[in-house]
Design a protein around this motif. Sequence first.
Motif, PDB file in Angstrom:
ATOM      1  N   LEU A 157      -9.342  23.087  21.237  1.00  0.00           N
ATOM      2  CA  LEU A 157      -8.779  24.130  20.400  1.00  0.00           C
ATOM      3  C   LEU A 157      -8.375  25.033  21.204  1.00  0.00           C
ATOM      4  O   LEU A 157      -8.857  25.336  22.334  1.00  0.00           O
ATOM      5  N   SER A 158      -7.048  25.662  20.755  1.00  0.00           N
ATOM      6  CA  SER A 158      -6.420  26.673  21.601  1.00  0.00           C
ATOM      7  C   SER A 158      -7.012  27.905  21.425  1.00  0.00           C
ATOM      8  O   SER A 158      -7.648  28.107  20.445  1.00  0.00           O
ATOM      9  N   PRO A 159      -6.991  28.818  22.389  1.00  0.00           N
ATOM     10  CA  PRO A 159      -7.747  30.143  22.575  1.00  0.00           C
ATOM     11  C   PRO A 159      -6.959  30.769  21.222  1.00  0.00           C
ATOM     12  O   PRO A 159      -5.654  30.697  21.114  1.00  0.00           O
ATOM     13  N   THR A 160      -7.612  31.692  20.416  1.00  0.00           N
ATOM     14  CA  THR A 160      -7.273  32.113  19.364  1.00  0.00           C
ATOM     15  C   THR A 160      -7.844  33.566  18.978  1.00  0.00           C
ATOM     16  O   THR A 160      -9.072  33.916  19.333  1.00  0.00           O
ATOM     17  N   GLN A 161      -7.215  34.675  18.189  1.00  0.00           N
ATOM     18  CA  GLN A 161      -7.672  35.675  18.030  1.00  0.00           C
ATOM     19  C   GLN A 161      -7.821  35.529  16.269  1.00  0.00           C
ATOM     20  O   GLN A 161      -8.270  36.571  15.607  1.00  0.00           O
ATOM     21  N   ASP A 162      -7.236  34.652  15.752  1.00  0.00           N
ATOM     22  CA  ASP A 162      -7.199  34.525  14.295  1.00  0.00           C
ATOM     23  C   ASP A 162      -8.503  34.215  13.573  1.00  0.00           C
ATOM     24  O   ASP A 162      -8.543  34.579  12.445  1.00  0.00           O
ATOM     25  N   GLN A 173     -14.865  35.419  24.268  1.00  0.00           N
ATOM     26  CA  GLN A 173     -14.618  36.030  25.252  1.00  0.00           C
ATOM     27  C   GLN A 173     -14.566  37.273  24.685  1.00  0.00           C
ATOM     28  O   GLN A 173     -13.544  37.618  23.792  1.00  0.00           O
ATOM     29  N   VAL A 174     -15.050  38.408  25.384  1.00  0.00           N
ATOM     30  CA  VAL A 174     -14.657  39.986  25.198  1.00  0.00           C
ATOM     31  C   VAL A 174     -13.782  40.237  26.391  1.00  0.00           C
ATOM     32  O   VAL A 174     -14.299  40.499  27.678  1.00  0.00           O
ATOM     33  N   ALA A 195     -11.578  33.538  20.845  1.00  0.00           N
ATOM     34  CA  ALA A 195     -12.261  32.477  20.542  1.00  0.00           C
ATOM     35  C   ALA A 195     -11.795  31.316  21.250  1.00  0.00           C
ATOM     36  O   ALA A 195     -10.723  30.871  21.432  1.00  0.00           O
ATOM     37  N   VAL A 196     -12.599  30.539  22.392  1.00  0.00           N
ATOM     38  CA  VAL A 196     -12.290  29.792  23.251  1.00  0.00           C
ATOM     39  C   VAL A 196     -12.948  28.310  23.080  1.00  0.00           C
ATOM     40  O   VAL A 196     -14.271  28.585  22.821  1.00  0.00           O
ATOM     41  N   ASP A 197     -12.613  27.402  23.446  1.00  0.00           N
ATOM     42  CA  ASP A 197     -13.414  26.209  23.815  1.00  0.00           C
ATOM     43  C   ASP A 197     -14.679  26.411  24.762  1.00  0.00           C
ATOM     44  O   ASP A 197     -14.175  27.230  25.710  1.00  0.00           O
ATOM     45  N   PRO A 198     -15.747  25.894  24.650  1.00  0.00           N
ATOM     46  CA  PRO A 198     -16.906  25.980  25.499  1.00  0.00           C
ATOM     47  C   PRO A 198     -16.516  25.840  26.931  1.00  0.00           C
ATOM     48  O   PRO A 198     -16.907  26.604  27.830  1.00  0.00           O
TER      49      PRO A 198
END
Length: 155
Positions: free
Chosen positions: A7-12, A48-49, A83-86
Amino acid sequence: MNGAESLSPTQDVFKHVIARRVAEPDVQHGRLVYVWWSALDQGDRLVQVYANGELTHVSTSTGDREAWLVLEAPQHHQVELLAVDPSDAYTPMPDALVGVDPKTSPFAAAHLLRDLSLPIDARVEAKIDGGAPVSTPLFACGTPRGGFGAVFGEG
């Protein structure tokens, strides 16, 4: 991810993000900040923060919805989540934040950083939803102060 596409990184996935200072600034150690979020569909992604574009925290499980940060004081900080893939959890990806408005809660409290160079009698005015402005002293009476901004004899 068992052969599935990453999954691509997202803020959605985030509905609300609240970052709130929970301790007074400490010149040597910074300020303790509590970050809380709700996510629409975080799935099996970790969070990730970022503070000011720098990776400062990674959640340890997909169920995490909070983080504690120690941020440098005194200055303003922009806190954003991704939000990112582990498998990418510890890889900084600040470019994924560019052009995306941070999601914050409309109920998040307003915060003031009291600059000690301001005069001791400084006041702050807040106007909410078109109401009359409310004025309050920035520093409580008897606040120990020093430096150029202090009133003579009171610093």
